[in-house]
Every structure is written in structure tokens, then in C-alpha cells.
Design a protein around this motif. Structure first.
Motif, mmCIF file in Angstrom:
data_model
loop_
_atom_site.group_PDB
_atom_site.id
_atom_site.type_symbol
_atom_site.label_atom_id
_atom_site.label_comp_id
_atom_site.label_asym_id
_atom_site.label_seq_id
_atom_site.Cartn_x
_atom_site.Cartn_y
_atom_site.Cartn_z
ATOM 1 N N LYS A 1 -8.842 3.831 -16.099
ATOM 2 C CA LYS A 1 -8.749 3.570 -14.657
ATOM 3 C C LYS A 1 -8.206 4.778 -13.879
ATOM 4 N N ARG B 1 -3.477 0.607 -3.519
ATOM 5 C CA ARG B 1 -3.427 -0.648 -2.777
ATOM 6 C C ARG B 1 -3.266 -1.812 -3.747
ATOM 7 N N SER B 2 -2.448 -2.748 -3.345
ATOM 8 C CA SER B 2 -2.277 -3.949 -4.143
ATOM 9 C C SER B 2 -3.534 -4.814 -4.064
ATOM 10 N N LYS B 3 -3.953 -5.352 -5.212
ATOM 11 C CA LYS B 3 -5.104 -6.252 -5.209
ATOM 12 C C LYS B 3 -4.764 -7.580 -4.545
ATOM 13 N N GLU C 1 0.837 -1.196 0.000
ATOM 14 C CA GLU C 1 0.000 0.000 0.000
ATOM 15 C C GLU C 1 0.873 1.246 0.000
ATOM 16 N N ASP D 1 -3.352 -2.731 -13.614
ATOM 17 C CA ASP D 1 -4.203 -3.913 -13.454
ATOM 18 C C ASP D 1 -3.965 -4.625 -12.128
ATOM 19 N N LYS D 2 -2.925 -4.254 -11.394
ATOM 20 C CA LYS D 2 -2.581 -4.943 -10.151
ATOM 21 C C LYS D 2 -2.950 -4.149 -8.898
ATOM 22 N N VAL D 3 -3.491 -2.928 -9.104
ATOM 23 C CA VAL D 3 -3.759 -2.074 -7.945
ATOM 24 C C VAL D 3 -5.154 -1.484 -8.022
ATOM 25 N N ASP D 4 -5.622 -1.042 -6.843
ATOM 26 C CA ASP D 4 -6.842 -0.243 -6.751
ATOM 27 C C ASP D 4 -6.437 1.185 -6.401
ATOM 28 N N LEU D 5 -7.087 2.165 -7.051
ATOM 29 C CA LEU D 5 -6.755 3.569 -6.845
ATOM 30 C C LEU D 5 -7.921 4.286 -6.174
ATOM 31 N N GLU D 6 -7.586 5.182 -5.257
ATOM 32 C CA GLU D 6 -8.604 6.004 -4.596
ATOM 33 C C GLU D 6 -8.025 7.394 -4.413
#
Length: 719
Positions: free
Chosen positions: A663, A686-688, A613, A710-715
Motif C-alpha cells: 500500500k 485520509r481516514s476511511k 485528515e 488498513d484504516k487510511v487512504d494514501l495519496e
């Protein structure tokens, strides 16, 4: 009548019998005194002779007072005591003992003690106690003998101690020394009206070497409480027993005032040194025995492994007898010549309001308060410097393990375990005003800049540097370029000026000697931007509206061994009237191999790291407004025009990026709002995968960050 006469005769006979009885009692008492006198004189002679000593004369008067003259007593080894006169009375019935000594001279291997006159008042010096205290036949250990002695007061008009230390002589003279209420091996109170001393010490000679200087000084009133003399004797002559697990108080509160010493050029002074007490733990073997064995070894490296282990074990054991203690030194002032060997002229001054040390076994806390040092207009000041939580526990344990190893075993020894736990180091209220060594500026404290070499002004003053018109004319006539000496050099500050509110460095929770919890921060580092600045950075800062630059920074990280995570709590930098930038995150796969002390293992462990993260936060506090104003001034625009144009350009670039990578639409929208209305922008990645993103993926992403989308979530948010 006969009855009366008979009664008178009986009365007369009764008086006669009473008279004869009184005479008989006096005679018997006199005989007892004579007998006691003879017995006491014999006992004193016996005790002196038993100690191997001699007395020129021994007399006991009818009042039981003892008078000795020219007494010599061996004290063991090369030590002995000589006393010109001893006059005293042992404890008799309800009368406590007294003792007066004149001309006491004690010679020790490395010291000599002279006491012109001393007295002992109200002491329990009965014959039995005297025998136990002095006789070699007494089975009682030294501590028990000291414990047996009691007196109301022991005093000396003067005590002079001369010591030979490292080839130089040190002499200290104490005045009016008093020990009060001595009982059960402890001195309830002790004091001295003052002291003077003289000693030699090595000081720098200004040429890279040192020379011997004689220092003289004085101490004012000295007082102390609760000195346990019997326990001191135990420390030196006995080893720890089953009940000696915890430290015991050795000294109670003590104080020494008005301490000053000087070598004729430099002067050092303290207003007061004081302590609330000091405790010590009984050693595994008597201190005297330990010191004798240590001093008998001249070259420890030549010892056999087991002997070397024993030698270093004894040496390290000295640290383990330390219990708790503290020391405060108030009002330190030092005046020394700015140049070595010069008694007159500019002085370097150092002042410290308070210095404090606290010991707790192997832990140490220390602090300085109100420090100021300087010469003329040059100074360095700080309100506090402290070190807390420092511990040499790990260092001592590692040294014990290391002591008995051979050369082959030492090759694999983890030397990082020798590092202590550093704890937390803090400095607050720093204020610095010094000449810049690159300019050779004086101590005037004038704000501004000078040429880098410092040669221009000097040459002009000597008439060797042409003025601007002459220089320009010469250039036109000769058509020659101006040489580097003739050109003004790049401007640099004449003075080093800055203040710092707080600096802190914490290195705690060591694993194999390497800290696993670190914090480095400084708060409000303020550097002035001189109005006469000529360098490009200062000129631009002035245009941005800064007359001083105030910056703060923080780095904080901690290792969690059970989860093998490294928490990057904060990496940030901020500026007054600008804003802040911070990063935090969580790394996985952080194994104990990073703390092995082996570089190869640490490099391999790097490949096992994973990024789980990361959080980025930007907060604007006037920085963007200053930048827009600067851009507008540079381009002849109003601030609104500049803001509108920059917002439009940024939005166009960001929307193009979002069009290529959908994304990123959320973060792009948040960033666009932040640019349009600056406040706080936050981006969390954050890593998926629970295990995080591996090292090889991160290496590939260094070339093309879009590979990670494609490997992370963004906020992202903008407020």
C-alpha cells in the motif's frame, strides 16, 4: 401780514412744546436710569447674598455698569471663590454684556485655581439670564444653565492650577487662554499660547526602590474645537434618560505641541499630541454620585455580598460610559542616564515616531511606529508594533458575575472567562544588536566570539595567564592536565545580532475566555553566522555555505463549534535557500469541554479526539543541493557521485519498504522521484471512516505506524 405773524407765533409755540417734550423725555429717562440703577444694584446684592456670599462694595453707575469689590462666594462643600474686583455691564437693549474679573481665587478640596485677570465679551448677561445662571432658586439643572449662557469670547491672561495628588503637589500654569463662540452649552474653539508645569513623581532609585523626583516641563500651542460643556455637566449631575442610548461627542479635534519635561537628569519630549475627538455615554447614575459612593468605601472586602456587588457594579460601570476616541503622540524622545543618579556619561535614548490609541467602547487598538532605543552601539529597533482587536468585554462581564459570589460559589467559577480577547499583536522590522550577557561584551558592535566566562583576556592582560608556549612547557614538565580555568572555554557569540521582518500572534474568537482561533508566525528571522565562529553549529553552517540563517515559521488553527472539528490550517517552517516543511490536518471530536477551564474535563475530552485528515508537504529550494555538496566535500567525492550514491541508497531502502507494505508503493514512488529530482513532495492521509481514527488507535500506532495502513487512504505526488 397778520397771517404771517400768526404763523410765526404758532411755529415758535411748536418749538417750545418740542423743547419741553424733549426735556420731559430726558427727565423720565434719567428717572428710569436712576430707578434701573437702584433696581440693578438691589438685584446684584440679592444674588450675592442668596449664594451665601459677601461683597465689600457694590456700585452701579448711570451707564448700567456694575462694580463689585472683595467678593466671596461659597461653591458648596469646602469650596469657595474670592474675587478682588468685578466690573461689567449686563445686556441692555442692543448692547451685549461684558465682564472683567481681577484676582479670581477658587479653592477646592484638592486644588486651587488662580486667575489674575479674565474677561467676558459680548455675553447675554441680561438680568433674567444672570438670575437663572446664578440664583439658587432657579429650577433649571446645571446643564440647562450652561446651555443658556452665550458669549463671543472668554479669555484669561493666565490660569494657574495647583493640585494635591497622592500626597504630592502639582502645579500647571496656562498662558493666554481663550474660549471663542460659546453658545448652546458648547465652546466652538479654545486655545492657550502655552503652559508650564511642575510635579513630583516616583522613579527607580537603582537599588530596587523608588524616590520622589521633581519634574518640570512646558507645553507649546494648544488648540481645540467643539467642547460640549453642557454635556459634561450632564455626565456629572444627571443620569441617562430614554434618549441617551448612544455616546455623544464631548470633545472635538484637539492638539498640544512641543511637550517637554525633565527632572534634571532625564528628559522626555513630544513634538505633538493630538486627537480627532472623544465621545461618552450617559451613565446610569450621575458620575458625581458614583464617585462619592466609591470613595466612601475604604475596604470593599468587608461589605455584605449585595453591597459588594453594588460597589463593583459602580466601579465597572465607569468603563461603559466610554464611547469612541483616539490619541496620537508624535516625535517622542527620551534621554536618560544609563546609570541611575548619574547626570553625565552614557545616555539611554528612546525615540518613537508615532504612538496611536483608538478606543471604541470596550475595544482598543494601539500602535507604535518607528521605535529606536539604545545605549552607545547597543540598540533595539522596530518599524511597527501594533495591537488590534483587543477587547475587555468578556472580562468586564465576568467581573460583574463574580462580584456578588460568595466563597463557595467562587470555587466553581470559570476563571478563564476573566481573560480578555487578545486580538492580534504584530511587530515588524525588528533589528537587534546587543551585548551577550554571557560574555560581558562591550558596545563596540564587533562581530565574533569570546570565551564563555570572559576571564581569559582579562587574566592575560594582567599577566596572570601564561602564553601558549609556557603553558605547553609547563604541562610537559609537570605532566599535569590543564585545569578548566587554563583551558579556553566553549566559544559563544560576543553580540546578540538578528533581524526579523515580521512577527504576529493572533488569539481571537474566545470561548469561555480561551481563544479558539490562533495564529503564530514569524517571517525572515535572520541570524548572522560569524566568520570567526568556533562552536560546532556555526562551523557546520559555514561549511554549508551560510553566512546568515534566515528562517520563517507559522502555526495556525481554528475550532469550528457546530461540527466540533479543529482545523490545523498550517504548521510550517521554512529557510531561505533551503526549503520548507508544512503539515495541515483536521481533527474531529473537539468538543467545548476543551474550553471549560477544567483540566480534568479537558483530559477526558482528549480521549474523544479523532484524526480525519493530514497533509504533509516538503518543498526543496536548495537545501538538498547544499547537503549533497557538504557530503561530497566531507567524503572526497564529486557532487554528482554523492548525489548518485545517496539516490541509490534511498531508493533501495524505500523499495524494500514498499515490498513489505504494497500500500506504500505510490508514496514510495513519489518520494523516490522527489529525491532524484528535488521539487515539491506532497503526502495526504485520509481516514476511511467519516468519524476519523480514534485516540486508542493513534496510541497503538505510536508504537507501530503500519497498523494504520488498513484504516487510511494514501495519496502522494512529486513535482
Amino acid at each position: 401780514m397778520k397771517i404771517v405773524e400768526q404763523s410765526g407765533k404758532e411755529t415758535g409755540q411748536g418749538r417750545g412744546r418740542a423743547l419741553w417734550a424733549a426735556v420731559a423725555v430726558i427727565a423720565i429717562a434719567a428717572a428710569g436710569v436712576v430707578g434701573g440703577k437702584i433696581a440693578l444694584k438691589s438685584k446684584v446684592n440679592e444674588l450675592v447674598a442668596e449664594r451665601g456670599g459677601k461683597a465689600g462694595a457694590v456700585e452701579v453707575d448711570f451707564l448700567g455698569r456694575i462694580h463689585l469689590r472683595d467678593v466671596t462666594l461659597p461653591l458648596g462643600g469646602r469650596s469657595n471663590a474670592r474675587i478682588a474686583a468685578i466690573d461689567g455691564r449686563p445686556k441692555i437693549l442692543f448692547l451685549n454684556g461684558t465682564l472683567e474679573m481681577t484676582g479670581l481665587d477658587i479653592e477646592l478640596p484638592t486644588a486651587r485655581i488662580l486667575v489674575p485677570h479674565a474677561s467676558v465679551e459680548d455675553a447675554n448677561l441680561d438680568p433674567a439670564t444672570l438670575t437663572e445662571l446664578i440664583s439658587r432658586k432657579s429650577a433649571a439643572p446645571l446643564a440647562k444653565r450652561i446651555d443658556r449662557f452665550a458669549a463671543k469670547r472668554v479669555s484669561a491672561t493666565e490660569v494657574a492650577i495647583t493640585q494635591a495628588i497622592a500626597g504630592s503637589e502639582q502645579k500647571t500654569v496656562y498662558r493666554q487662554v481663550n474660549l471663542t463662540d460659546i453658545a448652546n452649552g458648547s465652546v466652538a474653539r479654545y486655545s492657550a499660547d502655552g503652559a508650564s508645569f511642575e510635579f513630583a513623581m516616583a522613579i527607580p532609585d537603582g537599588a530596587g526602590g523608588s524616590k520622589q523626583e521633581v519634574m518640570t516641563g512646558s507645553i507649546g500651542q494648544m488648540t481645540g474645537q467643539d467642547f460640549d460643556a453642557a454635556y459634561m455637566a450632564r455626565l456629572y449631575t444627571e443620569k441617562a434618560g430614554p434618549d441617551d442610548k448612544e455616546p455623544r461627542p464631548l470633545y472635538g479635534p484637539l492638539s498640544a505641541k512641543a511637550i517637554a519635561f525633565s527632572n534634571g537628569q532625564a528628559r522626555f519630549a513630544y513634538d505633538e499630541m493630538r486627537s480627532s475627538g472623544f465621545s461618552m455615554r450617559m451613565p446610569a447614575e450621575p458620575l458625581l454620585e458614583t464617585l462619592e459612593k466609591l470613595t466612601s468605601v475604604t475596604n470593599p472586602e468587608e461589605l455584605e455580598p449585595e453591597e459588594r456587588r453594588a460597589f463593583f457594579g459602580r466601579l465597572l460601570s465607569l468603563a461603559d460610559i466610554i464611547g469612541k476616541g483616539d490619541m496620537e503622540m508624535l516625535g517622542l524622545k527620551i534621554d536618560a542616564p544609563a546609570k541611575a543618579g548619574e547626570a553625565e556619561g552614557e545616555k539611554v535614548k528612546l525615540a518613537v515616531d508615532r504612538m496611536a490609541l483608538q478606543l471604541d467602547g470596550r475595544r482598543l487598538d494601539a500602535a507604535l511606529h518607528g521605535v529606536s532605543m539604545g545605549e552607545g552601539g547597543d540598540y533595539v529597533k522596530f518599524s511597527e508594533a501594533s495591537m488590534t482587536g483587543f477587547s475587555w468585554d468578556s472580562t468586564l462581564e465576568a467581573l460583574k458575575k463574580m462580584a456578588g459570589l460568595d466563597e463557595q460559589q467562587l470555587e466553581t467559577f470559570p476563571f478563564t472567562t476573566l481573560l480578555p480577547e487578545f486580538g492580534t499583536f504584530r511587530v515588524a522590522g525588528i533589528d537587534v544588536n546587543l551585548p551577550n550577557p554571557d560574555t560581558g561584551a562591550d558596545s563596540t558592535g564587533t562581530e565574533g566570539y569570546a570565551d564563555e566566562t570572559g576571564e581569559t583576556d582579562a587574566l592575560a592582560a594582567e599577566g596572570l595567564m601564561p602564553d601558549a608556549e609556557q603553558e605547553a612547557g609547563a604541562d610537559q614538565q609537570t605532566n599535569q592536565p590543564v585545569t578548566s580555568m587554563e583551558k579556553p572555554a566553549a566559544a559563544v557569540p560576543e553580540r546578540i545580532r538578528f533581524t526579523l521582518k515580521n512577527y504576529e500572534l493572533a488569539l481571537t474568537k474566545p470561548f469561555n475566555g480561551i481563544p479558539t482561533d490562533i495564529r503564530f508566525s514569524y517571517e525572515d528571522l535572520s541570524v548572522p553566522v560569524p566568520a570567526k565562529a568556533q562552536d560546532e553549529t556555526s562551523v557546520q553552517l559555514r561549511k554549508l555555505g551560510f553566512d546568515e540563517l534566515v528562517v520563517s515559521s507559522n502555526i495556525q488553527a481554528a475550532w469550528d463549534e457546530p461540527s466540533q472539528n479543529l482545523a490545523i490550517k498550517d504548521i510550517s517552517v521554512s529557510g531561505k535557500d533551503v526549503g520548507s516543511f508544512s503539515v495541515s490536518g483536521l481533527m474531529g471530536g473537539f468538543t467545548k469541554d476543551f474550553f471549560s477551564g477544567d483540566p480534568a474535563m479537558a483530559q477526558v475530552a482528549l480521549l474523544g479526539l479523532t484524526a480525519r485528515e493530514m497533509k504533509l508537504e516538503i518543498e526543496d529550494k536548495g537545501g538538498m543541493a547544499k547537503g549533497i555538496k557538504f557530503y561530497a566535500d566531507q567524503n572526497g567525492m564529486t557532487e554528482d557521485q554523492a548525489r548518485g550514491m545517496l539516490t541509490m541508497m534511498a531508493a533501495a531502502v524505500l523499495q524494500q519498504l514498499a515490498a513489505d507494505q504494497p500500500k506504500l508503493q505510490g508514496p514510495v514512488d513519489a518520494l523516490s522521484r522527489f529525491i532524484a529530482k528535488p521539487g515539491t513532495f506532497t503526502l495526504t492521509v485520509r481516514s476511511k471512516a467519516e468519524t476519523g481514527i480514534g485516540a486508542f488507535d493513534l496510541i497503538a500506532a505510536s508504537e507501530n505506524p503500519m497498523l494504520l495502513l488498513d484504516k487510511v487512504d494514501l495519496e502522494a505526488t512529486a513535482q
